[in-house]
Design a protein around this motif. Sequence first.
Motif, short mmCIF file in Angstrom:
data_model
loop_
_atom_site.label_atom_id
_atom_site.label_comp_id
_atom_site.label_asym_id
_atom_site.label_seq_id
_atom_site.Cartn_x
_atom_site.Cartn_y
_atom_site.Cartn_z
N LEU A 1 -13.88 3.40 0.67
CA LEU A 1 -12.45 3.52 0.95
C LEU A 1 -12.16 3.06 2.38
O LEU A 1 -12.89 3.39 3.31
N GLY A 2 -11.07 2.33 2.55
CA GLY A 2 -10.65 1.96 3.89
C GLY A 2 -10.07 3.17 4.60
O GLY A 2 -9.47 4.04 3.97
N ALA B 1 -10.64 7.51 -12.77
CA ALA B 1 -11.64 6.94 -13.69
C ALA B 1 -11.40 7.43 -15.11
O ALA B 1 -11.45 6.65 -16.07
N GLU B 2 -11.13 8.72 -15.27
CA GLU B 2 -10.92 9.29 -16.61
C GLU B 2 -9.68 8.73 -17.28
O GLU B 2 -9.66 8.50 -18.50
N LEU B 3 -8.62 8.53 -16.49
CA LEU B 3 -7.35 8.07 -17.04
C LEU B 3 -7.27 6.55 -17.14
O LEU B 3 -6.34 6.01 -17.74
N GLY B 4 -8.21 5.87 -16.52
CA GLY B 4 -8.20 4.41 -16.57
C GLY B 4 -7.09 3.79 -15.75
O GLY B 4 -6.55 2.74 -16.13
N VAL B 5 -6.73 4.43 -14.63
CA VAL B 5 -5.68 3.89 -13.77
C VAL B 5 -6.29 3.45 -12.44
O VAL B 5 -7.40 3.90 -12.08
N PRO B 6 -5.63 2.59 -11.69
CA PRO B 6 -6.19 2.12 -10.42
C PRO B 6 -6.48 3.28 -9.47
O PRO B 6 -5.70 4.21 -9.34
N ARG B 7 -7.62 3.20 -8.83
CA ARG B 7 -8.01 4.24 -7.88
C ARG B 7 -7.51 3.91 -6.49
O ARG B 7 -7.22 2.73 -6.19
N PRO B 8 -7.41 4.88 -5.60
CA PRO B 8 -7.00 4.60 -4.22
C PRO B 8 -8.00 3.68 -3.52
O PRO B 8 -9.20 3.69 -3.83
N GLY C 1 -2.89 4.65 -1.68
CA GLY C 1 -3.60 5.30 -0.59
C GLY C 1 -3.29 6.79 -0.57
O GLY C 1 -2.30 7.24 -1.16
N LEU C 2 -4.13 7.56 0.11
CA LEU C 2 -3.94 9.01 0.24
C LEU C 2 -3.92 9.37 1.71
O LEU C 2 -4.80 8.98 2.48
N SER C 3 -2.90 10.12 2.11
CA SER C 3 -2.74 10.53 3.51
C SER C 3 -2.83 12.05 3.61
O SER C 3 -2.15 12.77 2.87
N ASN C 4 -3.65 12.52 4.53
CA ASN C 4 -3.77 13.96 4.80
C ASN C 4 -4.31 14.76 3.61
O ASN C 4 -3.96 15.93 3.44
N PHE C 5 -5.14 14.17 2.80
CA PHE C 5 -5.76 14.87 1.67
C PHE C 5 -7.14 15.38 2.09
O PHE C 5 -7.86 14.71 2.83
N LEU D 1 0.87 -1.18 0.00
CA LEU D 1 0.00 0.00 0.00
C LEU D 1 0.90 1.23 0.00
O LEU D 1 1.66 1.45 0.94
N TYR D 2 0.82 2.02 -1.06
CA TYR D 2 1.70 3.17 -1.25
C TYR D 2 0.88 4.45 -1.20
O TYR D 2 -0.02 4.66 -2.02
N TYR D 3 1.18 5.28 -0.22
CA TYR D 3 0.44 6.52 -0.01
C TYR D 3 1.14 7.73 -0.61
O TYR D 3 2.38 7.83 -0.58
#
Length: 337
Positions: free
Chosen positions: A202-203, A167-174, A150-154, A118-120
């Motif tokens: 989201l977790g 979604a628009e770019l077709g890449v994995p979402r957090p 993952g996203l931290s402090n966003f 898991l890379y934030y």
Amino acid sequence: MNFVGASDLDIFPLVLGGNTFGWTSGEEESHEVLSAFVAEGGTMIDTADGYSHWVPGHTGGESELILGSWLAGRDDRDDLVIATKAGSHPEHRGLSARAVKAAAEASLARLGIDTIDLYYAHRDDPAVPLEETVRAFGDLVQSGKVRYIGLSNFSPERVREWLRLSAELGVPRPVALQPHYNLVARSPYEDGVAPLARSEGLGVLPHSALASGFLSGKYRSAADAVGAERAARVSRFFSPAGLAVLDELHRIGSRLGEEPASVALAWLRSRGEVTAPIASARTVVQLTSLLAGARLELNREDVRALNEASAKLGRTQSAGAQSTDTQAEDAPPEDAP
């Protein structure tokens, strides 16, 4: 089963924070804590590339190096979930595509692993177009260097924007958020992040779960914190309302035969969208109450009492505890509790 968001990461209901490794605990102590955590069923360890660059003589990455040296002596890598973060190492600061790629490769080398589970993104970087950052993290997943994002402090607004771009770019979402959240810092998390996490699946893995040690039970007054490593942070909570929260933790803990830290962690786990809180231990002795908090189930009356006590802090003080994005670059981050 305790899955992180929509991922297949099934974790123990407590994440061990690695921010103390190389800061307040040396390599041997850190290895002892890690081994004890896993022996008790722990699975997920959280660190960051910047830990602990704020210590004189350190350059960043010390925590990852210590975690890596521990991992090198084990054969259970596939049973563990390793999380780290990009954006705070002095040599790879920020979230440009170049910085993210270099930070990931440096973290992999320090950890001695092939893939980060898991890379934030450690904190938002408004100086870089978000599309560039989203693509960079997506590229890491597609290359096999990262399993999940993952996203931290966003802020909620920036999380929504990241999700839209994914979604628009077709890449994995957090799949996960790592916000600042605890009994004495409830907003703005509850106002914006929690509803978003629920609606988007989201977790949530809150950092600063014990409010820099304030909720651990070792402080009963401001005088107790004098000279402590985190005295400046803890001192802001010693208001009548803050002390009332401590009193409630001690009251419930005394009745249950548990430490205040265990009760504080159990309260976090009672919040529906929280997957597992993150907490750190400098020694194996300190780890005991954290592990108890991963198993303790509070009844409705205890949860209600803690909700009421912490609500009296008011939104001003609670929001003031969320200063993750305004700290000095040479100061320990808020998620180094």
